[in-house]
Structures are given as structure tokens and as C-alpha cells.
Design an enzyme around this catalytic site. Structure first.
Site, PDB file in Angstrom:
ATOM      1  CE  LYS A  11     -14.370  23.424  22.288  1.00  0.00           C
ATOM      2  NZ  LYS A  11     -14.338  22.763  20.958  1.00  0.00           N
ATOM      3  CE1 TYR A  51     -15.942  26.854  17.883  1.00  0.00           C
ATOM      4  CE2 TYR A  51     -17.760  26.856  19.438  1.00  0.00           C
ATOM      5  CZ  TYR A  51     -16.435  26.594  19.140  1.00  0.00           C
ATOM      6  OH  TYR A  51     -15.598  26.071  20.103  1.00  0.00           O
ATOM      7  CG  PHE A  59     -18.670  20.109  12.440  1.00  0.00           C
ATOM      8  CD1 PHE A  59     -18.454  21.229  13.234  1.00  0.00           C
ATOM      9  CD2 PHE A  59     -17.752  19.825  11.422  1.00  0.00           C
ATOM     10  CE1 PHE A  59     -17.362  22.055  13.026  1.00  0.00           C
ATOM     11  CE2 PHE A  59     -16.652  20.659  11.210  1.00  0.00           C
ATOM     12  CZ  PHE A  59     -16.460  21.776  12.024  1.00  0.00           C
ATOM     13  NE  ARG A  87      -5.053  25.550  17.385  1.00  0.00           N
ATOM     14  CZ  ARG A  87      -6.278  25.370  16.895  1.00  0.00           C
ATOM     15  NH1 ARG A  87      -7.334  25.961  17.460  1.00  0.00           N
ATOM     16  NH2 ARG A  87      -6.490  24.607  15.856  1.00  0.00           N
ATOM     17  CG  ASN A 114     -12.686  19.454  20.906  1.00  0.00           C
ATOM     18  OD1 ASN A 114     -13.372  20.278  21.505  1.00  0.00           O
ATOM     19  ND2 ASN A 114     -12.179  19.692  19.710  1.00  0.00           N
ATOM     20  CG  HIS A 117     -12.112  27.755  21.551  1.00  0.00           C
ATOM     21  ND1 HIS A 117     -12.264  27.569  20.211  1.00  0.00           N
ATOM     22  CD2 HIS A 117     -11.652  29.025  21.714  1.00  0.00           C
ATOM     23  CE1 HIS A 117     -11.919  28.690  19.579  1.00  0.00           C
ATOM     24  NE2 HIS A 117     -11.544  29.584  20.466  1.00  0.00           N
ATOM     25  CD  GLU A 128     -11.853  32.714  19.000  1.00  0.00           C
ATOM     26  OE1 GLU A 128     -12.013  32.171  17.898  1.00  0.00           O
ATOM     27  OE2 GLU A 128     -11.071  32.276  19.871  1.00  0.00           O
TER      28      GLU A 128
END
Ligand code: ATP
Ligand code: MG
Length: 141
Positions: A11, A51, A59, A87, A114, A117, A128
Site C-alpha cells: 500500500k 474496494y 471508512f 493472511r 496497514n 492488502h 482482484e
């Protein structure tokens, strides 16, 4: 042997901080093979589309602004059990809750910024990945 793919982005916060190399090293050392990779920047509109599933969340507007605020690195990764194992490697969404040694624990600065992704299912990994890459850009395993 069955192989499996996931999709990731480094990110804008982690890209701007100069952590592309350190993060991809962790991915490779964890056994993920990079089969497609692109350094690019999302527009607010493309971030919004990526998203879209979160469009009702409070958010969402901030997330789209943040995800289009600077360059990102999009990748398709291959490994057995890729989605779940990745993950685990990245850790919880909120770095405050992420396990020691995870990518988010080490590199994330907030629940929004964070660092990375990771797709949440095989189905979303395929969707994706196709968002960023044509089939011909992927290297055969
Ligand atoms: P990602 O989909 O980016 O891998 P995730 O699956 O861990 O993250 P999601 O619930 O899908 O988490 O949220 C998508 C992204 O939206 C998060 O990674 C984070 O950047 C942002 N986000 C999630 N929850 C919040 C929140 N409460 N406040 C601000 N941003 C948030
Ligand atoms: Mg998610």
C-alpha cells in the site's frame, strides 16, 4: 500438486517508506512465488472500484483517498494454501492486534495505513488479480 494463488498490494504508506524490498523479501522467504508484479498508482475512482465491497462502511471515502495517495505495488503470488497462509503472514487488519513478526506488525502505521492488502478468498484473489493483470502478464508456474 495443487497450487493456489492470492493477490496483494504493497500500500502507499509502505511504498513511500521504502519498504518494498523488505516486504517482498518476507513474502519470498515465506514461500510465495511472485508471478506478476506492477508498480502503479490508483486513481480515486479505481480505488473506489477495487474496494467497492466496503462502499457502505464509514471508512470507505478515507480508504479510497488513502489508497490513491501514492504508488502501490500489485502482485499475484503463488503457493499452496496461498490465501490463508498469506493472511497469516500479514497479520490482523489493525497492526495493534497483529501477531509479532507479521508484515503489518512490522510495517503498518495504523488500521488504515496497514502496509499490505491480502485477498480474503480464492474467488476474490482471482477477481482482484484480474483487476490489475491480463492473463498474458502472469508467468506460468
Ligand atoms: P485488506 O482487504 O486491505 O487486505 P483486511 O481484509 O484485513 O484488509 P478489510 O476489512 O477488508 O481488512 O478492510 C480493507 C481495508 O480498509 C483495511 O486493510 C484498511 O486499510 C481499511 N480499514 C478497515 N477497517 C478500517 C477502519 N475501522 N478504519 C479505517 N480504515 C479501515
Ligand atoms: Mg479485505
Amino acid at each position: 500438486m495443487a497450487t493456489n494463488r492470492t493477490f496483494t498490494m504493497i500500500k502507499p504508506d509502505a511504498t513511500a517508506a521504502g519498504n518494498i524490498g523488505a516486504i517482498t523479501k518476507m513474502m519470498e522467504e515465506a514461500g510465495f512465488k511472485i508471478i506478476a508484479m506492477k508498480y502503479t498508482q490508483l486513481t480515486p475512482a479505481t480505488a473506489g472500484k477495487f474496494y467497492e465491497v466496503h462502499s457502505e462502511r464509514p471508512f470507505y471515502a478515507d480508504l479510497c483517498k488513502y489508497m490513491s495517495s501514492g504508488p502501490i505495488v500489485a502482485m499475484i503470488l503463488e503457493k499452496e494454501n496461498a490465501v490463508a497462509d498469506f493472511r497469516t503472514l500479514i497479520g490482523a487488519t489493525n497492526p495493534a492486534n497483529a501477531a509479532e513478526g507479521t508484515i503489518r506488525k512490522i510495517f503498518a502505521t495504523s488500521i488504515e495505513a496497514n502496509a499490505v492488502h491480502g485477498s480474503d478468498s480464492d474467488e476474490n484473489a482471482a477477481i482482484e488479480g484480474a483487476f490489475f493483470f491480463a492473463k498474458t502478464e502472469e508467468v506460468a508456474a
